[in-house]
Design a protein around this motif. Structure first.
Motif, short mmCIF file in Angstrom:
data_model
loop_
_atom_site.label_atom_id
_atom_site.label_comp_id
_atom_site.label_asym_id
_atom_site.label_seq_id
_atom_site.Cartn_x
_atom_site.Cartn_y
_atom_site.Cartn_z
N HIS A 10 -2.40 -44.95 29.31
CA HIS A 10 -3.40 -45.67 30.10
C HIS A 10 -3.02 -47.14 30.24
CE1 HIS A 10 -7.18 -46.67 31.91
NE2 HIS A 10 -7.41 -47.58 31.00
N GLY A 11 -2.97 -47.61 31.47
CA GLY A 11 -2.70 -49.01 31.75
C GLY A 11 -1.23 -49.37 31.77
N ILE A 12 -0.35 -48.38 31.60
CA ILE A 12 1.08 -48.64 31.60
C ILE A 12 1.66 -48.20 32.94
CG2 ILE A 12 3.30 -48.10 30.53
CD1 ILE A 12 1.82 -47.75 27.91
N LYS A 13 2.34 -49.11 33.61
CA LYS A 13 2.93 -48.79 34.90
C LYS A 13 4.18 -47.94 34.74
CE LYS A 13 1.60 -52.92 37.58
NZ LYS A 13 0.26 -52.93 37.24
N LEU A 14 4.45 -47.10 35.72
CA LEU A 14 5.63 -46.24 35.71
C LEU A 14 6.90 -47.09 35.57
CD1 LEU A 14 6.82 -43.41 35.93
CD2 LEU A 14 6.73 -43.64 38.41
#
Length: 75
Positions: A10-14
């Motif tokens: 959650h909240g981590i960009k690819l």
């Protein structure tokens, strides 16, 4: 959002996932584990993002690899 509090993605960009995996494992190992062209032939963050954003099964594998990496870092 309460339902996401235990989700480590959650909240981590690819893009961040790809950068961290590449720094930890390197493209060669990533391509060995997940045999996709964006990891094995002239790999880059940009080409990986383009492919993974439109290929759900590959993105799932990359996210699993990331979770495994996080677990290895804490063990």
């Amino acid at each position: 959002m309460e339902t996401q509090k235990n989700n480590p993605l959650h909240g981590i960009k690819l893009e961040q996932i790809i950068i961290e995996l590449q720094a930890y494992y390197g493209w060669e190992y990533m391509g060995y584990q997940i045999n996709i062209r964006c990891f094995t032939h002239d790999p880059s963050v940009k080409s990986s993002l383009k492919f993974l954003r439109r290929t759900p099964w590959a993105r799932t594998k990359v996210e699993r690899m990331y979770l495994k990496m996080l677990k290895n870092k804490t063990d």
